[in-house]
Write an enzyme that holds these catalytic residues in place. Structure first.
Site, PDB file in Angstrom:
ATOM      1  N   CYS A   1      -4.030  10.701   1.200  1.00 11.56           N
ATOM      2  CA  CYS A   1      -3.407   9.406   0.870  1.00 11.56           C
ATOM      3  C   CYS A   1      -2.013   9.643   0.315  1.00 11.56           C
ATOM      4  O   CYS A   1      -1.009   9.408   0.958  1.00 11.56           O
ATOM      5  CB  CYS A   1      -4.256   8.688  -0.178  1.00 11.56           C
ATOM      6  SG  CYS A   1      -5.977   8.772   0.174  1.00 11.56           S
TER       7      CYS A   1
ATOM      8  N   LYS B   1       0.849  -1.208   0.000  1.00 13.17           N
ATOM      9  CA  LYS B   1       0.000   0.000   0.000  1.00 13.17           C
ATOM     10  C   LYS B   1       0.877   1.247   0.000  1.00 13.17           C
ATOM     11  O   LYS B   1       0.662   2.191  -0.766  1.00 13.17           O
ATOM     12  CB  LYS B   1      -0.892  -0.016   1.248  1.00 13.17           C
ATOM     13  CG  LYS B   1      -1.708   1.255   1.440  1.00 13.17           C
ATOM     14  CD  LYS B   1      -2.781   1.404   0.388  1.00 13.17           C
ATOM     15  CE  LYS B   1      -3.475   2.736   0.496  1.00 13.17           C
ATOM     16  NZ  LYS B   1      -4.460   2.949  -0.578  1.00 13.17           N
TER      17      LYS B   1
HETATM   18  N1  SAJ Z   1      -2.053  14.705  -8.988  1.00 13.52           N
HETATM   19  C1  SAJ Z   1      -1.184  15.482  -9.761  1.00 13.52           C
HETATM   20  N2  SAJ Z   1      -0.791  15.009 -10.986  1.00 13.52           N
HETATM   21  C2  SAJ Z   1      -1.228  13.803 -11.467  1.00 13.52           C
HETATM   22  C3  SAJ Z   1      -2.104  13.023 -10.654  1.00 13.52           C
HETATM   23  C4  SAJ Z   1      -2.508  13.493  -9.424  1.00 13.52           C
HETATM   24  O1  SAJ Z   1      -0.778  16.585  -9.374  1.00 13.52           O
HETATM   25  O2  SAJ Z   1      -0.865  13.439 -12.584  1.00 13.52           O
HETATM   26  C5  SAJ Z   1      -2.478  15.215  -7.671  1.00 13.52           C
HETATM   27  C6  SAJ Z   1      -3.988  15.407  -7.586  1.00 13.52           C
HETATM   28  O3  SAJ Z   1      -4.350  16.683  -8.049  1.00 13.52           O
HETATM   29  C7  SAJ Z   1      -4.218  15.269  -6.078  1.00 13.52           C
HETATM   30  C8  SAJ Z   1      -3.157  14.270  -5.643  1.00 13.52           C
HETATM   31  O4  SAJ Z   1      -2.178  14.231  -6.679  1.00 13.52           O
HETATM   32  O5  SAJ Z   1      -3.976  16.505  -5.439  1.00 13.52           O
HETATM   33  C9  SAJ Z   1      -3.688  12.851  -5.411  1.00 13.52           C
HETATM   34  O6  SAJ Z   1      -4.519  12.545  -6.481  1.00 13.52           O
HETATM   35  P1  SAJ Z   1      -4.789  10.994  -6.944  1.00 13.52           P
HETATM   36  O7  SAJ Z   1      -5.267  11.068  -8.363  1.00 13.52           O
HETATM   37  O8  SAJ Z   1      -3.622  10.185  -6.654  1.00 13.52           O
HETATM   38  O9  SAJ Z   1      -6.047  10.507  -6.099  1.00 13.52           O
HETATM   39  P2  SAJ Z   1      -6.309   9.999  -4.595  1.00 13.52           P
HETATM   40  O10 SAJ Z   1      -5.319  10.507  -3.630  1.00 13.52           O
HETATM   41  O11 SAJ Z   1      -7.748  10.306  -4.381  1.00 13.52           O
HETATM   42  O12 SAJ Z   1      -6.198   8.375  -4.714  1.00 13.52           O
HETATM   43  C10 SAJ Z   1      -4.998   7.697  -4.539  1.00 13.52           C
HETATM   44  C11 SAJ Z   1      -5.032   6.483  -5.483  1.00 13.52           C
HETATM   45  N3  SAJ Z   1      -3.748   5.808  -5.416  1.00 13.52           N
HETATM   46  C12 SAJ Z   1      -3.061   5.614  -6.589  1.00 13.52           C
HETATM   47  O13 SAJ Z   1      -3.465   6.027  -7.655  1.00 13.52           O
HETATM   48  C13 SAJ Z   1      -1.791   4.853  -6.461  1.00 13.52           C
HETATM   49  C14 SAJ Z   1      -6.127   5.527  -5.040  1.00 13.52           C
HETATM   50  O14 SAJ Z   1      -6.111   4.352  -5.847  1.00 13.52           O
HETATM   51  C15 SAJ Z   1      -5.905   5.141  -3.593  1.00 13.52           C
HETATM   52  O15 SAJ Z   1      -6.917   4.248  -3.119  1.00 13.52           O
HETATM   53  C16 SAJ Z   1      -5.950   6.408  -2.738  1.00 13.52           C
HETATM   54  O16 SAJ Z   1      -4.869   7.270  -3.170  1.00 13.52           O
HETATM   55  C17 SAJ Z   1      -5.797   5.981  -1.298  1.00 13.52           C
HETATM   56  O17 SAJ Z   1      -6.837   6.008  -0.602  1.00 13.52           O
HETATM   57  O18 SAJ Z   1      -4.711   5.547  -0.931  1.00 13.52           O
END
Ligand code: SAJ
Length: 395
Positions: A250, A196
Site C-alpha cells: 500500500c 486514498k
Molecule cells: N513504517 C515505518 N515507520 C512508521 C510507520 C510505518 O517505517 O512510523 C513502515 C512499516 O514498517 C511498514 C510500512 O511503513 O513497512 C507501512 O506500514 P503501515 O503502518 O503504514 O501499514 P499498512 O501499509 O499495513 O497500512 C496502511 C494504512 N494507511 C495509513 O495509515 C495511511 C492503512 O490504513 C491502509 O488501509 C493501508 O495502508 C492500505 O491498504 O492502503
C-alpha cells in the site's frame, strides 16, 4: 469481484449484515476454500464469521459473476514496468459484470486507482451498454482498513464515497450505511480516488522524513529515537519512526499512482519514495561494515542474527518487505559468516532456515533488529553484543 485481503472481509461483513453476497474470484482454490467455510487469508476473528455466513447461505463464492443489484470491484491494482499503475484487473472485472448490469444497479470500485479510473470504467460500461447511461449508479469508495484489525475498522472507519454524479454518491452511501457505523463522507469520484492516494502518500512522506533524520543522526552521533521522542513533546509535532524501509503493498506502492500521472507536480513525493527505498540499502551497508569491523578486531567472522523478515511489526506478511531485501543483501556479501535468520511469526521460509529468536540472540556476536516484533522487546538490553537497531526496538 475479488476475494482477497479486502474483498473477502468486506463480503463477509456485508453478508453478516443481511446483504445477500455472491463473491467472485478467478482463483478456483480461493472459491473452493471459501465455500468450505475456510479462510484463505489470516485475519483475527474472520474465520467464525465466514463459517456463519456460508452456513446460513448469505454468502457464496464462485469464479463467475451472476445477476446482482450492486457490483463491487475489489481487485488488485499493482504497477507494471517502471512504476506505471496497472488497472487491468479492474477493467477485466468491469467487463465481466457488464452483461449483467440493469437499470437501477450500483457499480462501485474500491481498488486503489489512479485518478480518473472510475470515469474510465463508466465510459467502458456505457460504450457497451449505451441504454444504461444515466440509469445506473457508479461510484468510487476506497478502503483504509489496517490488516490485523479489519473487522473493527471495516465497520467503524469513516468512508469517503464519490459518485460520477450526486445521485450515484447517494446510492453508494445508502449501500454502505447498511454496515458502516463510521461517517460516510460524500464527494465526487476523482476526489475520492485522490483521497486514498493522498492518505498513503502522506504517510510515505512522513516516514521518509523520519528515515532521513536517521541518516543525519547516524552521522551526527545522535540517538534518533531519543531525538524524535523529544521533538514529539512539542504539542504540534508528530514525527513518525524510522524503520529498515517501507514495505507492504500500500504505502510503498500508492505514491507511484501520483508520481506516474503528475511527475512534475509530485517531486517531493517521488523523492520520499526514493528515500524509503534507499533505507534498506543503507541498513545492509551498516550491517556489512559492522561485520568487517568485527572480523578485523576479533580475527574471525561474526555470527549475525537478522531479527525479523515481515514488512511491519507483529504480522506474518512478508510481501514487499525491506527486511527481506536486507537479509538477502547481507547473505550475498557475507562470504560464509554465520547469518541466523529470525521471523517469529512464520513457521518456515522457502529460502531461509529460521532460527528461534532467543537462540539467535544467544549465539550472535552482532544482533540486527530489522522489525520491532513484540517478543524481541523481552531480550536482554545490556550485554557485550554489537546491536544495530533499525526499528526502534530499544527506544
Ligand atoms: N513504517 C515505518 N515507520 C512508521 C510507520 C510505518 O517505517 O512510523 C513502515 C512499516 O514498517 C511498514 C510500512 O511503513 O513497512 C507501512 O506500514 P503501515 O503502518 O503504514 O501499514 P499498512 O501499509 O499495513 O497500512 C496502511 C494504512 N494507511 C495509513 O495509515 C495511511 C492503512 O490504513 C491502509 O488501509 C493501508 O495502508 C492500505 O491498504 O492502503
Amino acid at each position: 469481484m475479488g476475494l482477497g485481503y479486502i474483498g473477502l472481509p468486506t463480503a463477509i461483513i456485508a453478508a453478516k449484515h443481511g446483504i445477500q453476497i455472491h463473491g467472485v474470484d478467478i482463483n478456483t482454490k480461493v472459491v473452493e476454500k471459501t465455500n468450505a467455510g475456510l479462510l484463505h487469508i489470516i485475519e483475527p476473528g474472520m474465520q467464525d464469521l465466514l463459517e456463519e455466513v456460508v452456513k446460513n447461505g448469505m454468502f457464496r463464492a464462485d469464479t463467475k459473476p451472476t445477476e446482482c443489484d450492486a457490483y463491487f470491484m475489489v481487485v488488485p491494482t499493482p504497477f507494471k514496468g517502471d512504476h506505471e499503475p496497472d488497472v487491468s484487473y479492474v477493467e477485466t472485472a468491469t467487463h465481466a459484470v457488464i452483461p449483467y448490469l440493469k437499470t437501477g444497479d450500483l457499480f462501485v470500485i474500491e481498488s486503489t486507482s489512479p485518478v480518473g479510473t472510475t470515469e474510465e470504467m463508466a465510459k467502458i460500461i456505457f460504450s457497451e451498454r449505451p441504454e444504461l447511461e444515466g440509469k445506473i449508479y457508479i461510484a468510487y469508495c476506497p478502503e483504509r482498513v489496517l490488516p490485523g484489525n479489519v473487522i473493527y475498522e471495516l465497520i467503524h472507519n469513516d468512508r469517503v464515497i464519490g459518485g460520477i454524479n450526486p445521485e450515484s454518491t447517494e446510492k453508494a452511501v445508502a449501500f454502505y450505511a447498511q454496515f458502516v457505523q463510521g461517517t460516510l463522507h460524500k464527494t465526487n469520484c476523482r476526489t475520492a480516488e485522490m483521497c486514498k492516494l493522498t492518505e498513503n502518500s502522506s504517510r510515505d512522506v512522513q516516514i521518509a522524513f523520519a528515515n532521513e533524520l536517521s541518516f543525519i543522526c547516524d552521522k551526527a552521533g545522535i540517538n534518533v529515537w531519543e531525538l524524535i521522542n523529544l521533538a514529539n513533546k512539542h504539542p504540534r509535532v508528530n514525527i513518525l519512526w524510522p524503520g529498515c524501509g517501507v514495505g507492504g503493498h500500500c504505502i510503498a506502492i500508492d505514491p507511484y499512482f501520483l508520481t506516474a500521472d503528475f511527475p512534475m507536480e509530485s517531486r517531493m513525493i517521488a523523492q520520499a519514495r526514493q528515500t524509503n527505498n534507499y533505507k534498506a540499502f543503507w541498513c545492509a551497508e551498516k550491517v556489512g561494515n559492522a561485520m568487517l569491523k568485527f572480523e578485523l578486531q576479533h580475527g574471525r567472522k561474526p555470527t549475525v542474527a537478522m531479527m525479523g523478515l515481515a514488512f511491519k511489526p507483529d504480522i506474518d506478511d512478508l510481501r514487499e518487505s525491506p527486511a527481506k531485501q536486507i537479509v538477502a543483501k547481507v547473505m550475498q556479501s557475507c562470504n560464509n559468516a554465520d547469518i541466523l535468520v529470525v521471523e517469529p511469526n512464520v513457521e518456515e521460509h522457502n529460502i531461509y532456515k529460521l532460527t528461534d529468536y532467543r537462540e539467535a540472540f544467544r549465539r550472535a556476536d552482532i544482533v540486527v533488529y530489522l522489525v520491532a516484533h513484540t517478543p524481541f522487546k523481552s531480550l536482554p538490553k545490556d550485554n557485550d553484543k554489537i546491536v544495530l537497531d533499525f526499528c526502534g526496538i530499544l527506544k
